[in-house]
Design a protein around this motif. Structure first.
Motif, PDB file in Angstrom:
ATOM      1  N   GLN A   1       0.844  -1.193   0.000  1.00 13.69           N
ATOM      2  CA  GLN A   1       0.000   0.000   0.000  1.00 13.69           C
ATOM      3  C   GLN A   1       0.887   1.253   0.000  1.00 13.69           C
ATOM      4  OE1 GLN A   1      -3.616   0.340   0.459  1.00 13.69           O
ATOM      5  NE2 GLN A   1      -3.390  -1.686  -0.470  1.00 13.69           N
TER       6      GLN A   1
ATOM      7  N   LYS B   1       0.382   4.107   1.415  1.00 11.94           N
ATOM      8  CA  LYS B   1       0.538   4.698   2.766  1.00 11.94           C
ATOM      9  C   LYS B   1       1.658   4.026   3.545  1.00 11.94           C
ATOM     10  CE  LYS B   1      -3.682   7.045   4.112  1.00 11.94           C
ATOM     11  NZ  LYS B   1      -4.603   6.747   2.987  1.00 11.94           N
TER      12      LYS B   1
ATOM     13  N   ILE C   1      -0.591   8.192  -7.802  1.00 11.27           N
ATOM     14  CA  ILE C   1      -1.157   7.763  -6.527  1.00 11.27           C
ATOM     15  C   ILE C   1      -2.464   8.511  -6.313  1.00 11.27           C
ATOM     16  CG2 ILE C   1       1.119   7.180  -5.559  1.00 11.27           C
ATOM     17  CD1 ILE C   1       0.970   9.668  -3.796  1.00 11.27           C
TER      18      ILE C   1
ATOM     19  N   ASP D   1      -3.754   9.594  -0.871  1.00 12.39           N
ATOM     20  CA  ASP D   1      -2.370   9.230  -0.549  1.00 12.39           C
ATOM     21  C   ASP D   1      -1.447  10.429  -0.713  1.00 12.39           C
ATOM     22  OD1 ASP D   1      -3.022   6.668   0.133  1.00 12.39           O
ATOM     23  OD2 ASP D   1      -2.557   5.816  -1.836  1.00 12.39           O
TER      24      ASP D   1
END
Ligand code: SAH
Length: 353
Positions: free
Chosen positions: A3, A5, A29, A33
């Motif tokens: 991911q 993040k 992205i 994000d």
């Protein structure tokens, strides 16, 4: 795939990523994000610098250049540029006005002008330091020998900006003629560090032929070199260069990179550049909100500003030094930051504020 993040948190904790991870982060992205990344970068900047923005007075003292970089408007082959050199008196006049306006760093930038011998540059440094011993001097005059750099340092120059432009050999050679090599650029940066300068590296975002892998290599190179200052801005075409037809770097990618670099190098000095302000009227404010902590308003005499056009539509070419200074101060205050007037040296201590 991890991911995004998680990657951002990893970057914040470990202050680096692998090349593949950087490429993933540099790809598209989501807006959420991106906002997460921006806030992490802004908070990091605030942790180290509070709401302070350092300011440097830029003096573009010569637009003569012996190099022929394909992207640059003042390259040797551009016969349409009216060339100029400021006299030492004019340079001192810029410093006088700058000092009155509160600047405590002067950045002397120019093309690679062979008529300035080492002794000429030393004379300029000494002349400024004599009258303004409370100020830092930053040079940005390109590639010179170890011995020349050493003389400049011993004469009192404190910092040196020399963007590496691209950390990938093949890409570097697509931006420069054959006589200019990445190897030498890196060699110069190493010499500057060894001598004791605070050093600035950096690159253009969205320059022709640049890939995401290239940018990832730039980031890894920056991490390895660990410069005190990192200057990035969008590539902007200049109509009288071989790259006239290429498109400019984007606002989004530049801002994303400012945030990534802030997390990579938490206490570095990162300018919100004039090029960023050129591609978007709010570009410099956005840069600060993405983690930049330096601005470099122009102190060059208005009469020569237009002739130092590295790219098309460069902003502030008609303004007086004082206008630029106060305009930026208002802009900075409007977004809750504060311009500081001290020298703003790099500080290795973990918490600066
Ligand atoms: N002669 C000095 C100063 C170069 S000008 C040197 O070689 O270091 C400063 C920076 O402006 C360059 O390093 C380059 O990254 C940037 N620049 C030049 N042309 C540009 C363009 N067309 N668009 C955006 N940035 C540019």
């Amino acid at each position: 795939m991890v991911q995004i993040k998680e990657l951002i948190c990893k970057l914040e904790e470990q202050r680096s990523l692998t090349k593949e991870e950087f490429v993933q982060l540099l790809s598209d992205i989501s807006p959420e994000d991106m906002e997460f990344l921006r806030v992490r970068a802004q908070e990091t900047s605030k942790k180290y610098f509070d709401n302070k923005i350092y300011t440097r007075g830029l003096i573009e003292f010569t637009n003569y250049c012996k190099n022929d970089c394909y992207y640059c408007g003042i390259r040797r082959s551009n016969r349409k540029v009216e060339r100029y050199r400021l006299t030492n008196e004019q340079i001192l006049e810029c410093c006088k006005e700058g000092h009155r306006l509160g600047f405590r760093t002067f950045v002397l930038q120019g093309g690679e002008d062979g008529t300035y011998s080492d002794e000429d540059v030393v004379e300029i440094i000494k002349m400024i330091k004599k009258d303004y011993s409370d100020c830092a001097i930053t040079l940005s005059i390109g590639e010179r020998s170890y011995d020349s750099y050493k003389k400049f340092f011993e004469a009192g120059a404190d910092r040196y900006l020399l963007r590496h432009e691209s950390a990938n050999d093949e890409h570097y050679s697509k931006l420069h003629p054959q006589n200019l090599t990445l190897k030498n650029r890196k060699h110069c940066l190493m010499n500057l560090k060894e001598i004791g300068f605070q050093v600035g590296a950096g690159f253009m975002v969205g320059s022709p032929f640049q890939t995401l892998e290239n940018i990832a290599e730039d980031l890894l190179f920056i991490k390895e070199l660990s410069p005190e200052m990192i200057g990035i801005g969008p590539f902007i075409p200049h109509h009288e260069t071989p790259f006239a037809q290429y498109s400019q770097g984007t606002l989004e990618q530049t801002l994303k990179l400012i945030s990534i670099i802030r997390l990579l190098m938490p206490n570095a000095l990162i300018p919100s550049t004039t090029a960023l302000g050129t591609i978007n009227p709010n570009g410099r404010e956005l840069g600060m909100q993405h983690g930049a902590n330096v601005v470099m308003p122009n102190l060059s005499p208005t009469s020569v500003r237009k002739q130092y056009e590295l790219y098309d539509n460069k902003i502030c070419t008609g303004d007086e030094a004082a206008e630029c200074r106060f305009c930026l101060e208002r802009r900075v205050q409007k977004i809750g930051y504060e311009l500081t007037v001290d020298r703003g040296d790099f500080c290795a201590v973990e918490t600066i504020k």
